[in-house]
Scaffold this active site. Structure first.
Site, PDB file in Angstrom:
ATOM      1  N   GLU A 199      11.708  16.620  13.955  1.00 50.41           N
ATOM      2  CA  GLU A 199      12.166  16.253  12.616  1.00 50.41           C
ATOM      3  C   GLU A 199      11.520  17.200  11.619  1.00 50.41           C
ATOM      4  OE1 GLU A 199      10.464  12.694  10.957  1.00 50.41           O
ATOM      5  OE2 GLU A 199      12.187  12.395   9.659  1.00 50.41           O
ATOM      6  N   LYS A 235       0.850  -1.194   0.000  1.00 47.75           N
ATOM      7  CA  LYS A 235       0.000   0.000   0.000  1.00 47.75           C
ATOM      8  C   LYS A 235       0.884   1.241   0.000  1.00 47.75           C
ATOM      9  CE  LYS A 235      -1.628   2.636   3.028  1.00 47.75           C
ATOM     10  NZ  LYS A 235      -1.434   3.909   2.301  1.00 47.75           N
ATOM     11  N   GLU A 285      10.764   1.364   9.930  1.00 43.84           N
ATOM     12  CA  GLU A 285      11.788   2.369   9.605  1.00 43.84           C
ATOM     13  C   GLU A 285      11.118   3.725   9.777  1.00 43.84           C
ATOM     14  OE1 GLU A 285      14.833   1.845   9.160  1.00 43.84           O
ATOM     15  OE2 GLU A 285      15.025  -0.209   8.472  1.00 43.84           O
ATOM     16  N   CYS A 288      14.762  10.424   5.210  1.00 44.73           N
ATOM     17  CA  CYS A 288      14.815  10.114   6.638  1.00 44.73           C
ATOM     18  C   CYS A 288      16.218  10.335   7.188  1.00 44.73           C
ATOM     19  CB  CYS A 288      14.342   8.693   6.875  1.00 44.73           C
ATOM     20  SG  CYS A 288      15.164   7.515   5.820  1.00 44.73           S
TER      21      CYS A 288
HETATM   22  P1  NAD Z   1       3.159   8.640   7.562  1.00 42.20           P
HETATM   23  O1  NAD Z   1       3.464   7.869   8.777  1.00 42.20           O
HETATM   24  O2  NAD Z   1       2.227   9.778   7.665  1.00 42.20           O
HETATM   25  O3  NAD Z   1       2.560   7.697   6.423  1.00 42.20           O
HETATM   26  C1  NAD Z   1       3.284   6.585   5.920  1.00 42.20           C
HETATM   27  C2  NAD Z   1       2.315   5.538   5.388  1.00 42.20           C
HETATM   28  O4  NAD Z   1       1.511   5.039   6.461  1.00 42.20           O
HETATM   29  C3  NAD Z   1       1.351   6.030   4.327  1.00 42.20           C
HETATM   30  O5  NAD Z   1       1.226   5.009   3.350  1.00 42.20           O
HETATM   31  C4  NAD Z   1       0.050   6.177   5.104  1.00 42.20           C
HETATM   32  O6  NAD Z   1      -1.101   6.033   4.303  1.00 42.20           O
HETATM   33  C5  NAD Z   1       0.136   5.035   6.079  1.00 42.20           C
HETATM   34  N1  NAD Z   1      -0.650   5.187   7.318  1.00 42.20           N
HETATM   35  C6  NAD Z   1      -1.091   6.323   7.891  1.00 42.20           C
HETATM   36  N2  NAD Z   1      -1.720   6.052   9.058  1.00 42.20           N
HETATM   37  C7  NAD Z   1      -1.676   4.701   9.217  1.00 42.20           C
HETATM   38  C8  NAD Z   1      -2.113   3.801  10.234  1.00 42.20           C
HETATM   39  N3  NAD Z   1      -2.734   4.233  11.335  1.00 42.20           N
HETATM   40  N4  NAD Z   1      -1.870   2.489  10.080  1.00 42.20           N
HETATM   41  C9  NAD Z   1      -1.201   2.030   8.993  1.00 42.20           C
HETATM   42  N5  NAD Z   1      -0.758   2.833   7.990  1.00 42.20           N
HETATM   43  C10 NAD Z   1      -0.984   4.150   8.103  1.00 42.20           C
HETATM   44  O7  NAD Z   1       4.567   9.126   7.010  1.00 42.20           O
HETATM   45  P2  NAD Z   1       4.871  10.068   5.751  1.00 42.20           P
HETATM   46  O8  NAD Z   1       4.512  11.468   6.155  1.00 42.20           O
HETATM   47  O9  NAD Z   1       4.278   9.478   4.517  1.00 42.20           O
HETATM   48  O10 NAD Z   1       6.457   9.915   5.606  1.00 42.20           O
HETATM   49  C11 NAD Z   1       7.380  10.749   6.231  1.00 42.20           C
HETATM   50  C12 NAD Z   1       8.020  10.063   7.426  1.00 42.20           C
HETATM   51  O11 NAD Z   1       8.653   8.862   7.014  1.00 42.20           O
HETATM   52  C13 NAD Z   1       9.111  10.863   8.081  1.00 42.20           C
HETATM   53  O12 NAD Z   1       8.983  10.814   9.487  1.00 42.20           O
HETATM   54  C14 NAD Z   1      10.396  10.157   7.674  1.00 42.20           C
HETATM   55  O13 NAD Z   1      11.485  10.339   8.530  1.00 42.20           O
HETATM   56  C15 NAD Z   1       9.938   8.751   7.606  1.00 42.20           C
HETATM   57  N6  NAD Z   1      10.833   7.957   6.776  1.00 42.20           N
HETATM   58  C16 NAD Z   1      11.648   7.041   7.390  1.00 42.20           C
HETATM   59  C17 NAD Z   1      12.553   6.297   6.634  1.00 42.20           C
HETATM   60  C18 NAD Z   1      13.471   5.307   7.285  1.00 42.20           C
HETATM   61  O14 NAD Z   1      14.037   4.490   6.603  1.00 42.20           O
HETATM   62  N7  NAD Z   1      13.636   5.330   8.586  1.00 42.20           N
HETATM   63  C19 NAD Z   1      12.591   6.462   5.246  1.00 42.20           C
HETATM   64  C20 NAD Z   1      11.747   7.384   4.657  1.00 42.20           C
HETATM   65  C21 NAD Z   1      10.856   8.116   5.443  1.00 42.20           C
END
Ligand code: NAD
Length: 480
Positions: free
Chosen positions: A383, A173, A248, A286
């Site tokens: 962040e 997803k 992650e 990230c």
């Molecule tokens: P997010 O957590 O808002 O969303 C990520 C995904 O989770 C989306 O597909 C979203 O639809 C889904 N989602 C949302 N609520 C959910 C729930 N309750 N249950 C299951 N899935 C759900 O994150 P974002 O804003 O899309 O991404 C940015 C974040 O990702 C930043 O904090 C960044 O640091 C992190 N990130 C981490 C890494 C790593 O490797 N550590 C890599 C890239 C991004």
């Protein structure tokens, strides 16, 4: 305008409705995708479960060949996928220091080939006259992959390839903000993989598909890349069937410029490297450098050199060849970043470049360098995930290591020095999953990468990453 399809059980699937995907450089919808729901999820999980027995028993060499073939699919469609990545994320085709859609698709290809070549041979831990004990690595079953918007295709590949390589089937997803390249890739992968082995659902956030994946009894593991609050929700929801988890999550990586970092006190070359690792992809990575601690002796010249680079950076539509930095991916993120800058300004930070919301279409934000920033300001403690670099002064090394560690995140960190061996001796004192010396965020497909503290659980990449898609089975064969 193109409408993309989900793939479930090897079939293209449309939903009753579609929703628009916005190009952040224009603020306009450029593609439409199905508004999938939890019924689609149930179908996808059923298809993945049905495909699992045959896929998990497929000879290892055949699965390896299939994963290499998926890299071939990515290679053949690289220009198309780059174009889609640029339109949905805003990142340039080329980009600052070559960090853009070309790197995203190119990286996806490289990761796929390296993952295909990994293997988890049977380990024999005893073989004597009493018994032989073998440790086997077996696939888990159905893996649910949930991806974010910053590197949508590459992160999907990071999840999917080791899962498939180890013999699992997958339901994917993508983020509702960036589903297009992922949908297209899975459609193309249908030419390589048996039906049901890889399924993808696009859904608006309100449809609750991510939440339903976390609780779904037919999913054995969730691999999630995204924010820490969402990661916590997934972990709580996944308890029902003891799902395995790789999380992650967010990072707030510190970089520490040691007093000897710029020989001859010439900060220009050092600033160029720091600027690249702080601002590529607009800081929306990230493991970007997000807090820069600079020793007193270099502070002012380095701040000024960084600000010059920020003012000279070419910000624009990622489809233009000379663009180094595109827009922020979405309006909400841009507003958040600007609020952090305003908060810092109100508390006495010096805005050396940027810091103003531009007029006009798209979610652009100028690269912003902030000096006279202190720990405790939101732009340091949170962040920011945007084109902002707070530069913080320090004078004592023990104290700066403590300040770098005084943060709930623990993804990456870096030390900058003309004595790399000396800096490496300090690396182990940093509380983070990866430390780079004179680099930052430099990941590669054969070295494990993951966060500690609130930045996640588990690692990705290489043998260590592949093992996370398996369970151990110990087989003891008595002799005599
Ligand atoms: P997010 O957590 O808002 O969303 C990520 C995904 O989770 C989306 O597909 C979203 O639809 C889904 N989602 C949302 N609520 C959910 C729930 N309750 N249950 C299951 N899935 C759900 O994150 P974002 O804003 O899309 O991404 C940015 C974040 O990702 C930043 O904090 C960044 O640091 C992190 N990130 C981490 C890494 C790593 O490797 N550590 C890599 C890239 C991004």
């Amino acid at each position: 305008m193109e409408t993309y399809m989900m793939s479930i059980g090897g079939q293209p699937v449309q939903a009753e409705r579609t929703f628009g995907v916005v190009n952040p450089a224009t603020g306009e919808v450029f593609a439409r995708v199905p508004a999938g729901n939890t019924a689609h999820l149930d179908s996808a999980v059923a298809a993945a479960r049905a495909a699992f027995p045959a896929w998990s028993r497929t000879p290892d060499a055949d699965r390896q060949a299939a994963v290499h073939a998926l890299a071939g699919v990515l290679e053949r469609h690289m220009p198309e996928l780059m174009d889609l990545v640029t339109r949905e994320t805003g990142k340039p085709l080329g980009g600052l220091n070559g960090v853009g859609a070309g790197m995203e698709v190119g990286g996806a290809i490289a990761w796929t080939h390296v993952t295909a070549d990994l293997s988890l041979p049977v380990e024999v831990i005893q073989d004597n006259e009493q018994a032989r004990i073998e440790v086997h690595r077996k696939p888990l079953g159905v893996v649910g992959s949930i991806t974010p918007w910053n590197w949508p295709l590459m992160i999907a590949i990071w999840h999917v390839m080791p899962a498939l390589r180890a013999g699992n089937t997958v339901v994917l997803k993508p983020s509702e903000l960036t589903p297009v390249a992922t949908l297209r890739f899975v459609e193309l992968a249908g030419g390589v993989l048996p039906p049901g082995v890889l399924n993808v659902i696009s859904a608006e956030r309100e449809a609750g598909v991510g939440e339903a994946m976390a609780t779904h009894p037919g999913i054995d593991k969730i691999v999630f890349t995204g924010s820490t609050p969402t990661g916590r929700r997934i972990m709580a929801a996944a308890a029902g069937n003891l799902k395995r988890l790789t999380l992650e999550l967010g990072g707030n990586d510190a970089g520490i410029v040691l007093p000897d970092a710029a020989p001859g006190a010439d900060p220009e070359a050092l600033a160029a490297r720091l600027f690249g690792v702080g601002f590529h992809n607009n800081g929306q990575t990230c493991a970007c450098l997000k807090r820069l601690y600079v020793h007193d002796s270099l502070y002012e010249p380095l701040c000024q050199a960084l600000a010059r680079l920020a003012r000279d950076a070419v910000v624009g539509d990622g489809l233009q060849a000379d663009t180094q930095l595109g827009p922020v991916q979405n309006a909400r993120q841009r507003d958040y970043v600007h609020a952090l800058v305003e908060d810092a300004r109100a508390q006495g930070a010096r805005v050396l470049s940027g810091g103003q919301l531009p007029e006009g279409a798209g979610y652009f934000y100028p690269p912003t360098v902030l000096a006279d920033v202190r720990d405790g300001m939101r732009v340091v403690d949170e962040e920011q995930f945007g084109p902002v670099l707070p530069v913080i002064r320090y004078s004592d090394i023990d104290e700066v290591i403590a300040r770098a560690n005084d943060n709930p995140n623990g993804l990456g960190g870096s030390l900058w020095s003309s004595d790399p061996a000396g800096a490496a001796a300090l690396a182990l004192r940093l509380e983070c999953g990866s430390v780079w010396i004179n680099e930052h965020g430099a990941i590669q497909p054969d070295a494990p990468f993951g966060g500690v503290k609130q930045s996640g659980i588990g690692v990705e990449f290489g043998r260590y990453g592949l093992e996370e898609y398996t369970t151990i089975q110990t087989v003891k064969i008595m002799k005599g």
